[in-house]
Every structure is written in C-alpha cells, then in structure tokens.
Design a protein around this motif. Sequence first.
Motif, mmCIF file in Angstrom:
data_model
loop_
_atom_site.group_PDB
_atom_site.id
_atom_site.type_symbol
_atom_site.label_atom_id
_atom_site.label_comp_id
_atom_site.label_asym_id
_atom_site.label_seq_id
_atom_site.Cartn_x
_atom_site.Cartn_y
_atom_site.Cartn_z
ATOM 1 N N GLY A 60 0.620 -1.182 -0.684
ATOM 2 C CA GLY A 60 -0.189 -0.177 -0.330
ATOM 3 C C GLY A 60 1.147 1.260 0.031
ATOM 4 N N LEU A 61 2.070 1.458 1.120
ATOM 5 C CA LEU A 61 3.269 2.279 1.083
ATOM 6 C C LEU A 61 3.879 2.709 -0.940
ATOM 7 C CD1 LEU A 61 4.011 2.037 4.215
ATOM 8 C CD2 LEU A 61 2.563 3.333 3.976
ATOM 9 N N TRP A 62 3.465 1.693 -0.969
ATOM 10 C CA TRP A 62 4.831 1.576 -2.602
ATOM 11 C C TRP A 62 4.087 2.021 -3.802
ATOM 12 C CZ3 TRP A 62 9.304 1.155 -4.502
ATOM 13 C CH2 TRP A 62 9.034 1.844 -4.912
ATOM 14 N N LEU A 63 2.848 1.317 -2.932
ATOM 15 C CA LEU A 63 1.356 2.123 -3.647
ATOM 16 C C LEU A 63 0.725 3.604 -4.205
ATOM 17 C CD1 LEU A 63 -0.966 1.309 -6.495
ATOM 18 C CD2 LEU A 63 -2.192 1.038 -4.534
ATOM 19 N N VAL A 64 1.084 3.743 -2.193
ATOM 20 C CA VAL A 64 1.336 5.535 -2.669
ATOM 21 C C VAL A 64 2.395 6.198 -3.453
ATOM 22 C CG1 VAL A 64 1.105 7.389 -0.891
ATOM 23 C CG2 VAL A 64 -0.577 4.886 -0.972
ATOM 24 N N PHE A 65 3.685 5.662 -2.715
ATOM 25 C CA PHE A 65 4.079 6.051 -3.304
ATOM 26 C C PHE A 65 4.839 6.612 -4.346
ATOM 27 C CE2 PHE A 65 9.218 5.959 -4.302
ATOM 28 C CZ PHE A 65 9.441 7.273 -3.526
ATOM 29 N N THR A 66 4.200 5.417 -5.613
ATOM 30 C CA THR A 66 4.199 5.711 -7.298
ATOM 31 C C THR A 66 3.201 6.247 -7.296
ATOM 32 O OG1 THR A 66 2.941 3.408 -6.713
ATOM 33 C CG2 THR A 66 5.747 3.704 -7.576
ATOM 34 N N VAL A 67 1.588 6.197 -6.896
ATOM 35 C CA VAL A 67 0.739 6.538 -7.929
ATOM 36 C C VAL A 67 0.577 9.025 -7.792
ATOM 37 C CG1 VAL A 67 -1.864 6.693 -7.573
ATOM 38 C CG2 VAL A 67 -0.333 5.229 -8.074
ATOM 39 N N PHE A 68 1.299 8.712 -6.462
ATOM 40 C CA PHE A 68 0.970 10.547 -6.158
ATOM 41 C C PHE A 68 1.511 10.997 -7.046
ATOM 42 C CE2 PHE A 68 2.192 13.870 -3.393
ATOM 43 C CZ PHE A 68 1.290 14.922 -3.294
ATOM 44 N N PRO A 69 2.386 11.248 -7.273
ATOM 45 C CA PRO A 69 3.482 12.070 -7.775
ATOM 46 C C PRO A 69 2.442 12.588 -9.328
ATOM 47 C CG PRO A 69 5.268 10.686 -7.666
ATOM 48 C CD PRO A 69 4.171 9.718 -6.905
#
Length: 278
Positions: free
Chosen positions: A18-27
């Motif tokens: 979940g953290l990795w998804l947020v990290f990649t999608v947020f930009p």
Amino acid sequence: MIGKATAAGRTVRFAFLGLWLVFTVFPLYWIIVTSLKAPGDIFAFPIAYWPEHFSLENYRGLFGKADFGTYITNSLIVATVAGAAATAISMLSAYVLARFEFRTKSALLMAALVTQMIPAFIALGPLYLLMTDLSLVDNRLGLILVYIAVCIPFCTVMLRGFFENIPDALEEAAMIDGLSRFGALFRVLLPVMKPGIIAAFIFNFVNCWNELFLSVTLLNSDSNKTVPTALNGFISSFNIDWGSMSAAAVFTILPTMLLFAFASRHIVQGLTSGAVKG
C-alpha cells in the motif's frame, strides 16, 4: 501460533504494498491536480491536496498560447514511424542471430549490448555534425532515422529471445510443405511471435515518445518540435510555468497509458512466450 504469524506477515506485506502504491501513484495524482488548479492557486499556502475550485485555464493556455497540438502530432509521427521501422528491421536481424551460426555472431551481440551502456549525450556533438552534413537538422526525418538506429540494438536482442523460444521444427515443417525461408518467416513464425512483436514496438514507441536530448539537439523550429522538447520550453532561467507544464505532462502520459492499457494482454503474452506447439 502459525496462523497468527501468517496473518501478521500478510498484514505487513499489504501495508508495504500500500505504501509503495501511494509512493508511485502520488506524483501522477499531483500532476493531474496541479494541472486543474488556477495559476494563482498553485503556490497557495497551506497546500491544497484537493482544490476547492477546478479550472481548465492551464489547458486552454496550453493550446492557446503554445501550439501544443503540433507538438503532439510531431511526437506521434516520429514515435510511430521510428518504432515501427526499428521493430521491422530488428525482426530480420534477430531472426538471423537466432537461426544462423557465423563467426562474428557473439561480437555482434556484445556490441548491441554495449551500445546500451553508452550515455546518449556523449554522441550529441558528432551526431549533430553528421546530421548537419546530411541537411537533416531541424527535420523530423533526421530524428526518425536517429531513433531507429538507437532502438535497433536492444530490440534485436529482445526479439532474438522470442525467436529462440520457437522450435526449429515449426519452421522446418513449413519449408518441407513448400514455403521458402522468407515465406516460413512471414507466414508461420511472425504470427506466432505477435505478442513479442507488439511488446517490442511498445518498447520502441515509449522510448521515442519520451526521448529529450536528441530531439532538443536536432529540432529547432516550433513546427518540428516534439512533446518532450515543448515541456523543456516551459522552464526558463527565472521561472517555471508549473500549471502549463503539468497540463502538458498529462497529455504526454496519456498516450503511453492508453497504449499499455490496450496492449497489456499482448505484453504479458510476449514476456511469457515460449509455450509453442512443437
């Protein structure tokens, strides 16, 4: 006890994903939100992660002040033609490397891989002089030819792996039935390799679509510029037009996202190819 440990491990794994998804999608999310803010709201404090009022002013300015439609058209032409031509040439060279044995085969494969380790900007000077002598500076044809040359080595190595996954018996059976070698290649092998060919074309298209250094060096006039060159133009010595740049970035990302969404099935098949009837 084992069940609790398994549940805890699953929780940690999902939390990490979940953290990795947020990290990649947020930009990507931030680019879209910034493009939909009014220019005066982009630098507002406190930062608005979800603006109260959405505005299309950045998109109107993108096509009003800048001729962004021309840039998109140029990028589509250059990336499509260069990607298709590089894929077609690489198919033939990969077939030769996969099916024939000759003295310099290992050297050619090594040379193709070594070229991928050399930074592109090292060759910008000599390349610019060569294109000048050929009268291909500020010409989309010149950029297409350069992109084809850049894409061929890695694409050849990539497609060679697909050819090697196809049993020789399939080609030999087609030739016994009366087809020539070229006939067997185009009528038997290439249909089987369709997922791999699509994956190779997408690889070439995305590389050409996103490339900046060569396009900035070889293209000068606004009528010939591509999208990455146009994005670079939003950065000046004293200011960055974040609103217009974000709107342009959305249009830059959109074609590749649609391409991957449309051809995702073929990409997966291409990456897992090899289960061919012998």
